[in-house]
Design a protein around this motif. Structure first.
Motif, PDB file in Angstrom:
ATOM      1  N   ARG A  58      68.277  90.889  71.760  1.00 34.26           N
ATOM      2  CA  ARG A  58      67.069  91.331  71.064  1.00 34.26           C
ATOM      3  C   ARG A  58      67.438  92.143  69.807  1.00 34.26           C
ATOM      4  NH1 ARG A  58      61.926  92.324  72.937  1.00 34.26           N
ATOM      5  NH2 ARG A  58      62.650  92.073  75.083  1.00 34.26           N
ATOM      6  N   LYS A  59      68.384  93.068  69.963  1.00 34.45           N
ATOM      7  CA  LYS A  59      68.807  93.887  68.829  1.00 34.45           C
ATOM      8  C   LYS A  59      69.354  93.020  67.701  1.00 34.45           C
ATOM      9  CE  LYS A  59      69.980  98.053  71.486  1.00 34.45           C
ATOM     10  NZ  LYS A  59      71.099  98.936  71.935  1.00 34.45           N
ATOM     11  N   GLN A  60      70.138  92.010  68.060  1.00 33.89           N
ATOM     12  CA  GLN A  60      70.696  91.131  67.027  1.00 33.89           C
ATOM     13  C   GLN A  60      69.597  90.344  66.333  1.00 33.89           C
ATOM     14  OE1 GLN A  60      74.423  89.278  67.801  1.00 33.89           O
ATOM     15  NE2 GLN A  60      73.883  87.394  66.709  1.00 33.89           N
ATOM     16  N   ALA A  61      68.632  89.856  67.101  1.00 35.31           N
ATOM     17  CA  ALA A  61      67.535  89.085  66.511  1.00 35.31           C
ATOM     18  C   ALA A  61      66.678  89.962  65.602  1.00 35.31           C
ATOM     19  CB  ALA A  61      66.675  88.471  67.617  1.00 35.31           C
ATOM     20  N   GLY A  91      60.250  87.743  71.900  1.00 37.99           N
ATOM     21  CA  GLY A  91      59.790  87.174  73.170  1.00 37.99           C
ATOM     22  C   GLY A  91      59.508  88.315  74.135  1.00 37.99           C
ATOM     23  N   GLU A  92      58.776  88.009  75.201  1.00 38.65           N
ATOM     24  CA  GLU A  92      58.480  89.053  76.177  1.00 38.65           C
ATOM     25  C   GLU A  92      58.128  88.428  77.515  1.00 38.65           C
ATOM     26  OE1 GLU A  92      55.124  91.371  74.998  1.00 38.65           O
ATOM     27  OE2 GLU A  92      53.680  89.797  75.438  1.00 38.65           O
ATOM     28  N   GLY A  93      58.210  89.259  78.547  1.00 40.45           N
ATOM     29  CA  GLY A  93      57.859  88.806  79.886  1.00 40.45           C
ATOM     30  C   GLY A  93      58.922  89.167  80.892  1.00 40.45           C
ATOM     31  N   ASN A  94      58.860  88.491  82.030  1.00 37.67           N
ATOM     32  CA  ASN A  94      59.810  88.707  83.113  1.00 37.67           C
ATOM     33  C   ASN A  94      61.138  88.040  82.759  1.00 37.67           C
ATOM     34  OD1 ASN A  94      61.259  88.838  85.482  1.00 37.67           O
ATOM     35  ND2 ASN A  94      59.659  87.968  86.777  1.00 37.67           N
ATOM     36  N   GLY A 108      54.572  91.917  66.581  1.00 37.26           N
ATOM     37  CA  GLY A 108      55.911  91.708  67.110  1.00 37.26           C
ATOM     38  C   GLY A 108      55.937  91.159  68.517  1.00 37.26           C
ATOM     39  N   LYS A 109      54.804  90.583  68.963  1.00 40.36           N
ATOM     40  CA  LYS A 109      54.711  90.016  70.309  1.00 40.36           C
ATOM     41  C   LYS A 109      54.240  88.562  70.230  1.00 40.36           C
ATOM     42  CE  LYS A 109      53.599  94.425  72.547  1.00 40.36           C
ATOM     43  NZ  LYS A 109      52.645  95.140  73.438  1.00 40.36           N
ATOM     44  N   PRO A 110      54.696  87.704  71.140  1.00 38.64           N
ATOM     45  CA  PRO A 110      54.300  86.296  71.095  1.00 38.64           C
ATOM     46  C   PRO A 110      52.917  86.046  71.683  1.00 38.64           C
ATOM     47  CG  PRO A 110      55.760  86.654  72.948  1.00 38.64           C
ATOM     48  CD  PRO A 110      55.678  87.969  72.203  1.00 38.64           C
ATOM     49  N   PHE A 111      52.188  85.138  71.084  1.00 35.97           N
ATOM     50  CA  PHE A 111      50.900  84.674  71.606  1.00 35.97           C
ATOM     51  C   PHE A 111      49.954  85.831  71.922  1.00 35.97           C
ATOM     52  CE2 PHE A 111      53.541  80.961  72.144  1.00 35.97           C
ATOM     53  CZ  PHE A 111      52.672  79.907  71.891  1.00 35.97           C
ATOM     54  N   VAL A 112      49.531  86.540  70.886  1.00 35.64           N
ATOM     55  CA  VAL A 112      48.591  87.644  71.071  1.00 35.64           C
ATOM     56  C   VAL A 112      47.244  87.383  70.385  1.00 35.64           C
ATOM     57  CG1 VAL A 112      50.351  89.406  71.403  1.00 35.64           C
ATOM     58  CG2 VAL A 112      49.582  88.885  69.079  1.00 35.64           C
ATOM     59  N   GLY A 113      47.123  86.323  69.601  1.00 33.76           N
ATOM     60  CA  GLY A 113      45.852  85.994  68.963  1.00 33.76           C
ATOM     61  C   GLY A 113      44.989  85.139  69.878  1.00 33.76           C
ATOM     62  N   LYS A 114      44.130  84.329  69.293  1.00 33.04           N
ATOM     63  CA  LYS A 114      43.252  83.471  70.084  1.00 33.04           C
ATOM     64  C   LYS A 114      44.050  82.464  70.909  1.00 33.04           C
ATOM     65  CE  LYS A 114      39.179  83.835  67.099  1.00 33.04           C
ATOM     66  NZ  LYS A 114      38.178  83.090  66.266  1.00 33.04           N
ATOM     67  N   SER A 115      45.140  81.959  70.317  1.00 27.88           N
ATOM     68  CA  SER A 115      46.000  81.048  71.085  1.00 27.88           C
ATOM     69  C   SER A 115      46.596  81.762  72.288  1.00 27.88           C
ATOM     70  CB  SER A 115      47.121  80.503  70.200  1.00 27.88           C
ATOM     71  OG  SER A 115      46.617  79.644  69.209  1.00 27.88           O
ATOM     72  N   GLY A 116      46.943  83.033  72.090  1.00 24.74           N
ATOM     73  CA  GLY A 116      47.503  83.810  73.184  1.00 24.74           C
ATOM     74  C   GLY A 116      46.510  84.056  74.293  1.00 24.74           C
ATOM     75  N   GLU A 117      45.252  84.311  73.918  1.00 23.25           N
ATOM     76  CA  GLU A 117      44.208  84.510  74.926  1.00 23.25           C
ATOM     77  C   GLU A 117      44.031  83.251  75.765  1.00 23.25           C
ATOM     78  OE1 GLU A 117      40.728  85.646  72.818  1.00 23.25           O
ATOM     79  OE2 GLU A 117      41.544  87.570  72.136  1.00 23.25           O
ATOM     80  N   SER A 163      52.471  88.369  83.019  1.00 21.60           N
ATOM     81  CA  SER A 163      53.679  89.200  83.005  1.00 21.60           C
ATOM     82  C   SER A 163      54.800  88.619  83.857  1.00 21.60           C
ATOM     83  CB  SER A 163      53.355  90.613  83.494  1.00 21.60           C
ATOM     84  OG  SER A 163      52.831  90.586  84.815  1.00 21.60           O
ATOM     85  N   GLU A 164      54.486  87.648  84.723  1.00 21.57           N
ATOM     86  CA  GLU A 164      55.501  87.064  85.599  1.00 21.57           C
ATOM     87  C   GLU A 164      56.245  85.901  84.955  1.00 21.57           C
ATOM     88  OE1 GLU A 164      56.759  88.018  88.655  1.00 21.57           O
ATOM     89  OE2 GLU A 164      55.721  89.819  87.969  1.00 21.57           O
ATOM     90  N   VAL A 165      55.778  85.417  83.805  1.00 22.22           N
ATOM     91  CA  VAL A 165      56.488  84.367  83.085  1.00 22.22           C
ATOM     92  C   VAL A 165      57.150  84.995  81.858  1.00 22.22           C
ATOM     93  CG1 VAL A 165      54.791  82.686  83.866  1.00 22.22           C
ATOM     94  CG2 VAL A 165      54.572  83.674  81.567  1.00 22.22           C
ATOM     95  N   TYR A 166      57.997  84.217  81.187  1.00 21.64           N
ATOM     96  CA  TYR A 166      58.567  84.669  79.916  1.00 21.64           C
ATOM     97  C   TYR A 166      58.034  83.765  78.821  1.00 21.64           C
ATOM     98  CZ  TYR A 166      61.812  87.069  76.830  1.00 21.64           C
ATOM     99  OH  TYR A 166      62.335  87.864  75.831  1.00 21.64           O
ATOM    100  N   ILE A 167      57.723  84.358  77.656  1.00 19.17           N
ATOM    101  CA  ILE A 167      57.140  83.603  76.556  1.00 19.17           C
ATOM    102  C   ILE A 167      57.941  83.871  75.288  1.00 19.17           C
ATOM    103  CG2 ILE A 167      55.065  83.189  75.184  1.00 19.17           C
ATOM    104  CD1 ILE A 167      53.428  84.315  77.530  1.00 19.17           C
ATOM    105  N   ALA A 168      58.334  82.815  74.607  1.00 16.29           N
ATOM    106  CA  ALA A 168      59.112  82.950  73.379  1.00 16.29           C
ATOM    107  C   ALA A 168      58.791  81.774  72.449  1.00 16.29           C
ATOM    108  CB  ALA A 168      60.606  83.006  73.686  1.00 16.29           C
ATOM    109  N   ASN A 169      59.413  81.769  71.288  1.00 19.02           N
ATOM    110  CA  ASN A 169      59.234  80.690  70.314  1.00 19.02           C
ATOM    111  C   ASN A 169      60.582  80.145  69.860  1.00 19.02           C
ATOM    112  OD1 ASN A 169      56.264  80.532  69.709  1.00 19.02           O
ATOM    113  ND2 ASN A 169      56.569  82.688  69.203  1.00 19.02           N
ATOM    114  N   ILE A 170      60.569  78.944  69.327  1.00 17.86           N
ATOM    115  CA  ILE A 170      61.776  78.368  68.740  1.00 17.86           C
ATOM    116  C   ILE A 170      62.243  79.231  67.575  1.00 17.86           C
ATOM    117  CG2 ILE A 170      62.687  76.407  67.416  1.00 17.86           C
ATOM    118  CD1 ILE A 170      62.430  75.758  70.354  1.00 17.86           C
ATOM    119  N   VAL A 171      61.303  79.618  66.705  1.00 18.74           N
ATOM    120  CA  VAL A 171      61.599  80.439  65.531  1.00 18.74           C
ATOM    121  C   VAL A 171      61.027  81.832  65.759  1.00 18.74           C
ATOM    122  CG1 VAL A 171      61.081  80.742  63.073  1.00 18.74           C
ATOM    123  CG2 VAL A 171      61.756  78.499  63.930  1.00 18.74           C
TER     124      VAL A 171
END
Length: 219
Positions: free
Chosen positions: A46-49, A67-70, A90-99, A114-122
């Motif tokens: 995370r620090k490197q990214a 990315g965030e999650g378990n 700084g968090k993934p999927f927090v807008g309408k798509s995230g809802e 919170s039991e899954v992990y969510i990230a993006n390619i970029v």
């Protein structure tokens, strides 16, 4: 990984130039493979990214969306790239798509987000929410592969064609491949539509519902 190594090597050369080294020096530069390996803990990764400046997206981003999650999740959701809301928070999927994604996870899979992990390619937002270029995706892609290595998910749900393509190098249209089980050596990939596509095409929700029922049956 080759693109990331080349970018890190170029960064190292620029650093040497700033220190007064000349590229015409007779001393042969020997690459130390350990300098080009990604960290083996999520926190160090995370620090490197967060301090990554290996592509043009670093110049226009507000925040890196790592990315965030378990971090021991059985299910990993992978999207394309951050949008405006994600870039600001700084968090993934927090807008309408995230809802909508949250509803998909909690109402169909019957588990907390919170039991899954969510990230993006970029990890950084492309300007105007355009799709990431091949150079941007290939430069950033080692981060998601390292996240997969560290999380060790049993199932990966790719959201949209970009995520599926850059995880598998398969260019089959998402409309043809969605819901198809892609067995990898250490995990299963199931592609489905991106939540933003569902917001524009609500009728496709029933297909995603079927895809997630398949995910649930494999859990």
């Amino acid at each position: 990984m080759k693109n990331l190594k080349n970018a890190l090597l170029l960064k190292h050369l620029y650093h040497l130039k700033d220190l007064g080294h000349r590229y015409t020096d007779l001393t042969i530069f020997k690459e130390d493979p350990s300098d080009l390996l990604l960290p083996n803990t999520m926190e160090e990764l995370r620090k490197q990214a967060l301090n990554c400046h290996l592509c043009e997206l670093s110049k226009s981003r507000t925040k890196v969306v790592f990315g965030e999650g378990n971090e021991n999740a059985d299910i990993l959701f992978v999207g394309e790239a951050p949008g405006a809301s994600e870039d600001s928070q700084g968090k993934p999927f927090v807008g309408k798509s995230g809802e909508l994604l949250t509803k998909m996870i909690e109402n169909v899979l019957n588990i907390p987000r919170s039991e899954v992990y969510i990230a993006n390619i970029v990890k950084c937002r492309p300007p105007e929410n355009r799709a990431p270029t091949a150079t941007e995706a290939h430069t950033c892609r080692p981060y998601i592969f390292k996240q997969i290595e560290l999380i060790k998910p049993k199932l990966i749900v790719t959201l949209g064609s970009t995520a599926y393509h850059y995880l598998t190098d398969d260019s089959t249209p998402i409309s043809q491949i969605r819901g198809v089980i892609n067995q990898q050596p250490d995990y299963i990939i199931i592609p489905t539509f991106h939540p933003s596509y569902l917001l524009r095409n609500p009728s496709a929700k029933k297909e995603v519902f079927e895809d997630l029922k398949k995910v649930k049956s494999l859990m």
